[in-house]
Each structure stands twice: as C-alpha cells, then as structure tokens.
Design an enzyme around this catalytic site. Sequence first.
Site, PDB file in Angstrom:
ATOM      1  N   LYS A  23      54.822  61.782  39.267  1.00 32.34           N
ATOM      2  CA  LYS A  23      54.941  63.200  38.872  1.00 32.34           C
ATOM      3  C   LYS A  23      56.410  63.591  38.725  1.00 32.34           C
ATOM      4  O   LYS A  23      56.762  64.400  37.867  1.00 32.34           O
ATOM      5  CB  LYS A  23      54.255  64.065  39.933  1.00 32.34           C
ATOM      6  CG  LYS A  23      54.754  65.493  39.985  1.00 32.34           C
ATOM      7  CD  LYS A  23      54.200  66.219  41.193  1.00 32.34           C
ATOM      8  CE  LYS A  23      54.977  67.474  41.511  1.00 32.34           C
ATOM      9  NZ  LYS A  23      56.300  67.231  42.113  1.00 32.34           N
ATOM     10  N   ASN A  24      57.286  63.017  39.571  1.00 30.47           N
ATOM     11  CA  ASN A  24      58.688  63.427  39.537  1.00 30.47           C
ATOM     12  C   ASN A  24      59.528  62.623  38.546  1.00 30.47           C
ATOM     13  O   ASN A  24      60.758  62.736  38.554  1.00 30.47           O
ATOM     14  CB  ASN A  24      59.276  63.394  40.959  1.00 30.47           C
ATOM     15  CG  ASN A  24      58.668  64.503  41.818  1.00 30.47           C
ATOM     16  OD1 ASN A  24      57.956  65.383  41.297  1.00 30.47           O
ATOM     17  ND2 ASN A  24      58.916  64.480  43.116  1.00 30.47           N
ATOM     18  N   ARG A  97      58.845  73.760  37.351  1.00 25.90           N
ATOM     19  CA  ARG A  97      60.311  73.757  37.431  1.00 25.90           C
ATOM     20  C   ARG A  97      60.932  72.898  36.324  1.00 25.90           C
ATOM     21  O   ARG A  97      62.136  72.911  36.116  1.00 25.90           O
ATOM     22  CB  ARG A  97      60.767  73.178  38.776  1.00 25.90           C
ATOM     23  CG  ARG A  97      60.463  74.082  39.936  1.00 25.90           C
ATOM     24  CD  ARG A  97      61.074  73.575  41.208  1.00 25.90           C
ATOM     25  NE  ARG A  97      62.517  73.619  41.195  1.00 25.90           N
ATOM     26  CZ  ARG A  97      63.228  74.743  41.270  1.00 25.90           C
ATOM     27  NH1 ARG A  97      62.634  75.900  41.376  1.00 25.90           N
ATOM     28  NH2 ARG A  97      64.542  74.704  41.255  1.00 25.90           N
ATOM     29  N   CYS A 121      56.576  74.735  43.736  1.00 24.21           N
ATOM     30  CA  CYS A 121      56.124  75.064  45.093  1.00 24.21           C
ATOM     31  C   CYS A 121      57.102  75.982  45.799  1.00 24.21           C
ATOM     32  O   CYS A 121      58.318  75.855  45.655  1.00 24.21           O
ATOM     33  CB  CYS A 121      55.973  73.774  45.893  1.00 24.21           C
ATOM     34  SG  CYS A 121      54.578  72.795  45.361  1.00 24.21           S
ATOM     35  N   ASP A 311      59.090  64.870  50.656  1.00 21.39           N
ATOM     36  CA  ASP A 311      57.697  65.001  50.194  1.00 21.39           C
ATOM     37  C   ASP A 311      56.714  64.177  51.041  1.00 21.39           C
ATOM     38  O   ASP A 311      55.512  64.352  50.921  1.00 21.39           O
ATOM     39  CB  ASP A 311      57.577  64.577  48.729  1.00 21.39           C
ATOM     40  CG  ASP A 311      58.342  65.508  47.816  1.00 21.39           C
ATOM     41  OD1 ASP A 311      58.616  66.644  48.222  1.00 21.39           O
ATOM     42  OD2 ASP A 311      58.684  65.096  46.699  1.00 21.39           O
ATOM     43  N   VAL A 333      66.106  68.791  53.779  1.00 21.32           N
ATOM     44  CA  VAL A 333      66.233  68.951  52.318  1.00 21.32           C
ATOM     45  C   VAL A 333      65.872  70.373  51.882  1.00 21.32           C
ATOM     46  O   VAL A 333      66.583  70.985  51.087  1.00 21.32           O
ATOM     47  CB  VAL A 333      65.371  67.903  51.579  1.00 21.32           C
ATOM     48  CG1 VAL A 333      65.495  68.073  50.065  1.00 21.32           C
ATOM     49  CG2 VAL A 333      65.782  66.491  51.983  1.00 21.32           C
TER      50      VAL A 333
HETATM   51  N1  EPU Z   1      69.416  73.102  45.276  1.00 24.13           N
HETATM   52  C1  EPU Z   1      70.302  74.163  45.175  1.00 24.13           C
HETATM   53  N2  EPU Z   1      70.711  74.542  43.926  1.00 24.13           N
HETATM   54  C2  EPU Z   1      70.286  73.916  42.794  1.00 24.13           C
HETATM   55  C3  EPU Z   1      69.376  72.821  42.903  1.00 24.13           C
HETATM   56  C4  EPU Z   1      68.955  72.437  44.170  1.00 24.13           C
HETATM   57  O1  EPU Z   1      70.707  74.731  46.182  1.00 24.13           O
HETATM   58  O2  EPU Z   1      70.687  74.313  41.678  1.00 24.13           O
HETATM   59  C5  EPU Z   1      68.934  72.696  46.618  1.00 24.13           C
HETATM   60  C6  EPU Z   1      67.429  72.978  46.780  1.00 24.13           C
HETATM   61  O3  EPU Z   1      67.184  74.323  47.111  1.00 24.13           O
HETATM   62  C7  EPU Z   1      67.028  72.006  47.861  1.00 24.13           C
HETATM   63  C8  EPU Z   1      67.957  70.803  47.591  1.00 24.13           C
HETATM   64  O4  EPU Z   1      69.036  71.298  46.768  1.00 24.13           O
HETATM   65  O5  EPU Z   1      67.319  72.535  49.130  1.00 24.13           O
HETATM   66  C9  EPU Z   1      67.307  69.640  46.891  1.00 24.13           C
HETATM   67  O6  EPU Z   1      66.671  70.086  45.712  1.00 24.13           O
HETATM   68  P1  EPU Z   1      66.514  69.151  44.433  1.00 24.13           P
HETATM   69  O7  EPU Z   1      67.246  69.764  43.301  1.00 24.13           O
HETATM   70  O8  EPU Z   1      66.842  67.758  44.829  1.00 24.13           O
HETATM   71  O9  EPU Z   1      64.965  69.275  44.170  1.00 24.13           O
HETATM   72  P2  EPU Z   1      64.201  69.396  42.776  1.00 24.13           P
HETATM   73  O10 EPU Z   1      64.856  68.568  41.753  1.00 24.13           O
HETATM   74  O11 EPU Z   1      63.927  70.836  42.488  1.00 24.13           O
HETATM   75  C10 EPU Z   1      62.649  67.327  43.112  1.00 24.13           C
HETATM   76  C11 EPU Z   1      61.179  67.118  43.221  1.00 24.13           C
HETATM   77  C12 EPU Z   1      60.675  67.621  44.567  1.00 24.13           C
HETATM   78  C13 EPU Z   1      61.415  66.882  45.667  1.00 24.13           C
HETATM   79  C14 EPU Z   1      62.937  67.061  45.500  1.00 24.13           C
HETATM   80  C15 EPU Z   1      63.752  66.289  46.507  1.00 24.13           C
HETATM   81  C16 EPU Z   1      60.486  67.292  40.940  1.00 24.13           C
HETATM   82  C17 EPU Z   1      59.729  68.020  39.904  1.00 24.13           C
HETATM   83  N3  EPU Z   1      60.504  67.814  42.154  1.00 24.13           N
HETATM   84  O12 EPU Z   1      62.832  68.742  43.172  1.00 24.13           O
HETATM   85  O13 EPU Z   1      59.312  67.307  44.643  1.00 24.13           O
HETATM   86  O14 EPU Z   1      61.023  67.374  46.922  1.00 24.13           O
HETATM   87  O15 EPU Z   1      63.332  66.649  44.174  1.00 24.13           O
HETATM   88  O16 EPU Z   1      63.533  64.920  46.371  1.00 24.13           O
HETATM   89  O17 EPU Z   1      61.036  66.218  40.684  1.00 24.13           O
HETATM   90  C18 EPU Z   1      57.065  67.603  45.283  1.00 24.13           C
HETATM   91  O18 EPU Z   1      56.828  66.586  44.613  1.00 24.13           O
HETATM   92  O19 EPU Z   1      56.211  68.172  46.039  1.00 24.13           O
HETATM   93  C19 EPU Z   1      58.404  68.177  45.223  1.00 24.13           C
HETATM   94  C20 EPU Z   1      58.702  69.381  45.694  1.00 24.13           C
END
Ligand code: EPU
Length: 441
Positions: A23-24, A97, A121, A311, A333
């Site tokens: 999914k990611n 997202r 989420c 996750d 995280v």
């Molecule tokens: N963050 C910021 N500012 C930003 C971007 C991120 O402060 O502009 C912070 C977030 O708030 C968080 C941390 O950085 O505290 C990490 O966020 P990240 O950007 O790594 O997460 P993401 O890319 O939004 C993806 C996965 C998530 C997974 C995270 C961490 C997808 C669609 N989602 O999210 O997956 O938990 O990376 O590995 O790829 C899930 O599958 O249930 C899920 C939430």
Amino acid sequence: MAKLLTIQGGKPLTGEVTVRGAKNLVPKAMVAALLGNTPSVLRSIPEIKDVDVVSALLELHGVTVDWDSQAGSITMDPAGVRQAKSAEIDAHAGDSRIPILFCGPLMHAIGEAFIPDLGGCKIGDRPIDYHLEVLRNFGAVVDKRPGGISISAPKGLHGAKLELPYPSVGATEQVLLTAVKAEGITELKGAAVEPEIHDLIAVLQKMGAIITVQTDRTIRIEGVSTLRGYNHTALPDRNEAASWASAALATGGDIFVRHASQRDLTAFLNTYRKIGGEFDVTDEGIRFWHAGGELNPLVLETDVHPGFMTDWQQPLVVALTQATGVSIVHETVYENRFGFTDALVRMGASIQLHRECLGSIPCRFGQRNFLHSAVISGPVRLKGATFDIPDLRGGFSHLIAALAAEGTSKATGLEIINRGYEHFMDKLLALGADVELSDES
Ligand code: EPU
C-alpha cells in the site's frame, strides 16, 4: 448502507493469506507514471482505496489507466496528460494523503498542479510543511486556496541542496518525484530509506533516472530531461504481513503469509522471536505461529527504517496484552498513535499511557504533552466489545483483539480497513474466523 461486523471471538486464526504489492509503494509508483513519455506497467496491485483514488486522479489528468484484474496489473499511458478541473479534483478532498505527491510530476508534465485537501489516518497532526518547503527550494510557488493548494513553477524546477528535519517517507518521495526531472543535481540529507523508498527508486531508475543512495541517509539525484515508462512488480506489503503475524500470536493461531519477505521484516522478526512467536521463512512466504506456553513481555521503540516500524506497533500491542509481565512501547514516529488503546482497555486490557519517553532514547515528543508511551501488563482475558474503527492499523488491532476475546464484538467503520487490507473479509473467513457482515440498523 453502513455495515456492521459481528465477531464471535476465542477461535485461533489458522490458514493462509496472500499479500500483494505494498500500500505504501503502489500508489506512489502510479504517480511516477506521470513522469514517463511512454506507458508504464505496474504488477501486484492490491484492491485498496488509495489505488482507486490515484487511478481516478490520473484519469482526471488525461492518463489512460487500464486494469488487468486477472493479472493484477495496470497499464498507465500518460500520452494525453492535461490539466484537470479543480472541482473534479476537489471531489477527492479528504480521501487520501497520496495526492500531495502529484506536485512534482504534474509541474513537470503541465507546469502546474492543484492538490485537494488531504485525508489519511488521524494518528497525529500529519502536517505537510516539509513537502512545501522542499518544493519551494526546487523553485515552486505554492498558493494555499480554500479546498487545497495550487502549485506552479514559473521559472522551472531546479536541483537543490536539501535537508529534512526528520526522515519523512512522504517528503523523501516528494523530493525523488520532483528531482528526477529538475535541472541539475539535488542532494537530500536526512532522507527516509524505507524499503518502499528503495522500490520507488528502482521504478525511477527503470524510467531513466540517476539516483545514488549513500549510507548516511543522503540521496543524490542527477536530473534528466526525459524519462520513459517502466515495467515493475511492486514489493510485497510488509505491513500487512506483520499485521497477520500479530493476529496469529494474539489469537494463538498459525498463519502462512504468502509473499511475505524476510528482507523487509528483519526488525519485526527479531521482536516476534523475543516475544516468543515462532516463524519459518520459505521462498514462498513466512509462516507465523504461537507455539503455546507463555509469551514474553518486552521494551520496544518504534522508529524509522531500519528500526521497528510504527505501522507494526498497533497490532503487536494486542499480542503484548497476552504476554506475562509488563511491556513498554515508546512511539517515536507519530505523536498520537495510542488512541486505539481505549477500546482495548474496554475489552479488558491493562494499558496505561504516559507523556514521558519511556524508551531508551528521548524522542521529539517528550515534554510536549503527547501520550506516546504505553505500559501494557498481561496476560489478560479479553472480552468482546462494541467499537467504531478509528484508523487503519488501530482498527486492525481492535479486530484481532475481538477475535482473540471471549464473547461477541460488534464493529462499525469497516471501510477504513479496506484502505490497507485488501479482501479483508475473505481473508478472515479463510482463516476460520467466526465473523458476519450485516447492514447497520
Ligand atoms: N512530518 C512532518 N511534516 C511533514 C511530513 C511529515 O512533521 O511535512 C512528520 C509526521 O507528522 C510524522 C513523521 O514526520 O510525525 C513521519 O511522517 P512521514 O512523512 O514519514 O509519513 P507519511 O509519508 O505521511 C508514510 C506511510 C505511513 C507510515 C509512515 C512512516 C504512506 C501512504 N503512509 O506516511 O503509513 O506510518 O510513512 O513510515 O506511505 C499506514 O500504512 O497505516 C501508515 C500510516
């Protein structure tokens, strides 16, 4: 009509499930198809909501998306890429997202992009400040509007020296998808290096990109003027695999996860073994089971790769309610990823949340009023409850707690589960779960 899931718990889950593309990764590789000048083919596509949302957004922008459901693959042809009407894009506000990742590819393809308000989420604030900051560094101009953001690059996109304050997966993907066709060299320090990032890099390299990953979280990208389409099989979903592994442990079951890949699950497998879970790795997948006897408590900290992934935390907490003794889980995280424990406590779990960093490393959420450490005492007898599914992984945890519990549980909000677990009901039934879907009255 909304659905109600009735679960009769207390039965071990046993049998086999298959995981497909992550999914990611899959929706992001789909966005990358916009960067090519010939069609791209992506295989092992799961039937989940993010894939539908990205597919719809690609089509709105003139990309032809052809599904071969028999083969589980899609072909995306960007030959007719064009601007989409913002009202049509807006219809996808709050769905996912992933749309934020359309910024770079759309600016390269048509000079500008309108990105609807994001969904996903509710496990913390989930800001997009890193995304917008890196895009501005490439030369993009961001205009926040009601319902979304409008972004353009009047002077073109240029390589930049960048550093992320935290190794964000999404912001690293944003840089990759923008830098590959930006003029000149981009250097990103503090990058995320999750297996899904490496798979996206593999996709981009097949398209003609030049990307080097150094051992110190630095990624260097030499921009090129054209990229072609790709042909790729997505890496398997390690987070779904870890969820089923935790389900086997929590219910005292035995589940073979076809396509689970050891290489991407090393940190999870170490933890699984320490708790007392058994696993057997084969070329076809990994079998996970509860060997009987007591489970061991442990101290665990979530982290970016190669650490224990966030996750995996929520489903594993359910298994820890069955361990003998006190476990500590420190979530580093997301600041707000323990909301799901309320329902577990109602089901009989003993879980206390704390604002302090209870792991070995103080994290950026310490002293900031976030309940981001959990103390779990076990073993407890879980009992059935009524709950509404709050988020993807928290919801999965509630469901496996209900499957492990004595008595009947009733769950609403099941559509959230379909965001990340394809054919969820079929898989539960194949594992022998006593579950029934009905219309909510
Ligand atoms: N963050 C910021 N500012 C930003 C971007 C991120 O402060 O502009 C912070 C977030 O708030 C968080 C941390 O950085 O505290 C990490 O966020 P990240 O950007 O790594 O997460 P993401 O890319 O939004 C993806 C996965 C998530 C997974 C995270 C961490 C997808 C669609 N989602 O999210 O997956 O938990 O990376 O590995 O790829 C899930 O599958 O249930 C899920 C939430």
